[in-house]
Scaffold this motif. Structure first.
Motif, PDB file in Angstrom:
ATOM      1  N   MET A   1       0.838  -1.178   0.000  1.00 36.95           N
ATOM      2  CA  MET A   1       0.000   0.000   0.000  1.00 36.95           C
ATOM      3  C   MET A   1       0.886   1.245   0.000  1.00 36.95           C
ATOM      4  O   MET A   1       1.870   1.312   0.724  1.00 36.95           O
ATOM      5  CB  MET A   1      -0.903   0.017   1.227  1.00 36.95           C
ATOM      6  N   ASP A   2       0.507   2.229  -0.797  1.00 34.31           N
ATOM      7  CA  ASP A   2       1.320   3.430  -0.898  1.00 34.31           C
ATOM      8  C   ASP A   2       0.981   4.459   0.167  1.00 34.31           C
ATOM      9  O   ASP A   2       1.746   5.369   0.414  1.00 34.31           O
ATOM     10  CB  ASP A   2       1.190   4.038  -2.288  1.00 34.31           C
ATOM     11  N   ARG A   3      -0.161   4.349   0.818  1.00 32.40           N
ATOM     12  CA  ARG A   3      -0.528   5.283   1.880  1.00 32.40           C
ATOM     13  C   ARG A   3      -0.988   4.492   3.099  1.00 32.40           C
ATOM     14  O   ARG A   3      -1.465   3.364   2.967  1.00 32.40           O
ATOM     15  CB  ARG A   3      -1.601   6.255   1.405  1.00 32.40           C
ATOM     16  N   PRO A   4      -0.854   5.077   4.271  1.00 29.48           N
ATOM     17  CA  PRO A   4      -1.223   4.346   5.486  1.00 29.48           C
ATOM     18  C   PRO A   4      -2.721   4.012   5.512  1.00 29.48           C
ATOM     19  O   PRO A   4      -3.541   4.775   5.010  1.00 29.48           O
ATOM     20  CB  PRO A   4      -0.894   5.311   6.624  1.00 29.48           C
ATOM     21  N   ASN A   5      -3.026   2.875   6.086  1.00 26.95           N
ATOM     22  CA  ASN A   5      -4.411   2.450   6.225  1.00 26.95           C
ATOM     23  C   ASN A   5      -4.846   2.770   7.660  1.00 26.95           C
ATOM     24  O   ASN A   5      -4.822   1.916   8.528  1.00 26.95           O
ATOM     25  CB  ASN A   5      -4.537   0.951   5.939  1.00 26.95           C
ATOM     26  N   TYR A   6      -5.231   4.031   7.872  1.00 33.10           N
ATOM     27  CA  TYR A   6      -5.649   4.457   9.201  1.00 33.10           C
ATOM     28  C   TYR A   6      -6.965   3.790   9.574  1.00 33.10           C
ATOM     29  O   TYR A   6      -7.826   3.573   8.724  1.00 33.10           O
ATOM     30  CB  TYR A   6      -5.821   5.971   9.268  1.00 33.10           C
ATOM     31  N   ILE A   7      -7.119   3.501  10.869  1.00 26.60           N
ATOM     32  CA  ILE A   7      -8.347   2.912  11.371  1.00 26.60           C
ATOM     33  C   ILE A   7      -8.490   3.302  12.844  1.00 26.60           C
ATOM     34  O   ILE A   7      -7.492   3.460  13.546  1.00 26.60           O
ATOM     35  CB  ILE A   7      -8.339   1.371  11.180  1.00 26.60           C
ATOM     36  N   THR A   8      -9.714   3.467  13.279  1.00 25.97           N
ATOM     37  CA  THR A   8      -9.953   3.797  14.684  1.00 25.97           C
ATOM     38  C   THR A   8      -9.839   2.526  15.516  1.00 25.97           C
ATOM     39  O   THR A   8      -9.959   1.421  14.980  1.00 25.97           O
ATOM     40  CB  THR A   8     -11.353   4.416  14.887  1.00 25.97           C
ATOM     41  N   PRO A   9      -9.638   2.651  16.827  1.00 25.80           N
ATOM     42  CA  PRO A   9      -9.603   1.451  17.672  1.00 25.80           C
ATOM     43  C   PRO A   9     -10.891   0.630  17.555  1.00 25.80           C
ATOM     44  O   PRO A   9     -10.845  -0.595  17.531  1.00 25.80           O
ATOM     45  CB  PRO A   9      -9.421   2.015  19.084  1.00 25.80           C
ATOM     46  N   ALA A  10     -12.038   1.302  17.465  1.00 25.71           N
ATOM     47  CA  ALA A  10     -13.311   0.579  17.331  1.00 25.71           C
ATOM     48  C   ALA A  10     -13.379  -0.166  16.000  1.00 25.71           C
ATOM     49  O   ALA A  10     -13.869  -1.299  15.936  1.00 25.71           O
ATOM     50  CB  ALA A  10     -14.481   1.549  17.452  1.00 25.71           C
ATOM     51  N   GLY A  11     -12.890   0.455  14.940  1.00 30.58           N
ATOM     52  CA  GLY A  11     -12.874  -0.198  13.632  1.00 30.58           C
ATOM     53  C   GLY A  11     -11.963  -1.409  13.612  1.00 30.58           C
ATOM     54  O   GLY A  11     -12.301  -2.450  13.037  1.00 30.58           O
ATOM     55  N   TYR A  12     -10.801  -1.294  14.266  1.00 28.27           N
ATOM     56  CA  TYR A  12      -9.881  -2.427  14.345  1.00 28.27           C
ATOM     57  C   TYR A  12     -10.506  -3.568  15.155  1.00 28.27           C
ATOM     58  O   TYR A  12     -10.411  -4.733  14.783  1.00 28.27           O
ATOM     59  CB  TYR A  12      -8.543  -2.004  14.955  1.00 28.27           C
ATOM     60  N   SER A  13     -11.178  -3.205  16.234  1.00 31.65           N
ATOM     61  CA  SER A  13     -11.847  -4.223  17.058  1.00 31.65           C
ATOM     62  C   SER A  13     -12.922  -4.955  16.263  1.00 31.65           C
ATOM     63  O   SER A  13     -13.090  -6.163  16.410  1.00 31.65           O
ATOM     64  CB  SER A  13     -12.474  -3.587  18.297  1.00 31.65           C
ATOM     65  N   ALA A  14     -13.643  -4.214  15.419  1.00 32.74           N
ATOM     66  CA  ALA A  14     -14.680  -4.840  14.596  1.00 32.74           C
ATOM     67  C   ALA A  14     -14.061  -5.817  13.586  1.00 32.74           C
ATOM     68  O   ALA A  14     -14.586  -6.919  13.375  1.00 32.74           O
ATOM     69  CB  ALA A  14     -15.502  -3.784  13.882  1.00 32.74           C
ATOM     70  N   LEU A  15     -12.936  -5.412  12.958  1.00 33.48           N
ATOM     71  CA  LEU A  15     -12.254  -6.328  12.037  1.00 33.48           C
ATOM     72  C   LEU A  15     -11.784  -7.575  12.762  1.00 33.48           C
ATOM     73  O   LEU A  15     -11.959  -8.699  12.285  1.00 33.48           O
ATOM     74  CB  LEU A  15     -11.031  -5.636  11.400  1.00 33.48           C
ATOM     75  N   LYS A  16     -11.194  -7.385  13.935  1.00 32.30           N
ATOM     76  CA  LYS A  16     -10.685  -8.518  14.719  1.00 32.30           C
ATOM     77  C   LYS A  16     -11.818  -9.432  15.160  1.00 32.30           C
ATOM     78  O   LYS A  16     -11.682 -10.659  15.116  1.00 32.30           O
ATOM     79  CB  LYS A  16      -9.913  -7.993  15.934  1.00 32.30           C
ATOM     80  N   ALA A  17     -12.943  -8.847  15.570  1.00 31.40           N
ATOM     81  CA  ALA A  17     -14.094  -9.663  15.999  1.00 31.40           C
ATOM     82  C   ALA A  17     -14.631 -10.492  14.834  1.00 31.40           C
ATOM     83  O   ALA A  17     -14.973 -11.664  15.015  1.00 31.40           O
ATOM     84  CB  ALA A  17     -15.188  -8.760  16.564  1.00 31.40           C
ATOM     85  N   GLU A  18     -14.696  -9.886  13.648  1.00 33.52           N
ATOM     86  CA  GLU A  18     -15.164 -10.636  12.476  1.00 33.52           C
ATOM     87  C   GLU A  18     -14.197 -11.770  12.149  1.00 33.52           C
ATOM     88  O   GLU A  18     -14.606 -12.899  11.886  1.00 33.52           O
ATOM     89  CB  GLU A  18     -15.307  -9.697  11.278  1.00 33.52           C
TER      90      GLU A  18
END
Length: 160
Positions: A1-18
């Motif tokens: 990826m050429d740019r950072p993939n920013y994510i909020t803590p809640a968004g990261y938690s949702a990805l991890k939960a899925e």
């Protein structure tokens, strides 16, 4: 990826939960069903076996995609933003267009964007135009339907 993939803590938690739900719950159940179906004999006309294998491939693709997203993610907590007078990642921004119609948007990671809920991806055209703006600034957003001008009415961050 050429740019950072920013994510909020809640968004990261949702990805991890899925990811965890697919990996720890759904995939093992499916593997068990496939093993049972395979033991029933002829696999060429065994719907449980054929569907199970197809669904297993879908789950594995999803797990691979989620794993890549989590690995590339840069978790940024908007509540820790030191400069709360400008629009940065995680800001909730109220904007007004030329007709004084107001909209409230929250700038979040592209993986957690939901335009219907007012969560706009960090790399969306409107988010790019709003970056760094302060209350009272005018910003032009280039959209497929044409350019629109917005005024920043308010900026808020979580925990403020």
């Amino acid at each position: 990826m050429d740019r950072p993939n920013y994510i909020t803590p809640a968004g990261y938690s949702a990805l991890k939960a899925e990811y965890d739900a697919l990996f720890a719950v759904e995939r093992p159940k499916l593997v068990e069903t496939i093993a049972w179906a395979a033991g029933n004999g002829d696999r060429s006309e065994n719907g449980d076996y054929l569907y199970g294998r197809k669904r297993l491939r879908e789950i594995d693709r999803t797990l691979n995609r989620l794993s890549r997203k989590m690995k590339a993610a840069k978790v940024v907590d908007p509540a820790r933003q030191p400069d709360r007078d400008r629009v940065y990642f995680g800001a909730t921004v109220t904007i007004a267009d030329e007709d004084d119609a107001q909209r409230t948007l929250t700038l979040v990671g592209d993986d957690e964007a939901d335009a219907a809920a007012g969560r706009i991806g960090w790399n969306a055209p409107i988010a790019r135009a709003l970056r760094g703006a302060a209350v009272g600034d005018l910003r032009i957003v280039r959209l497929p339907a044409g350019d629109r001008e917005y005024e920043i009415v308010a900026i808020a961050y979580p925990g403020a």
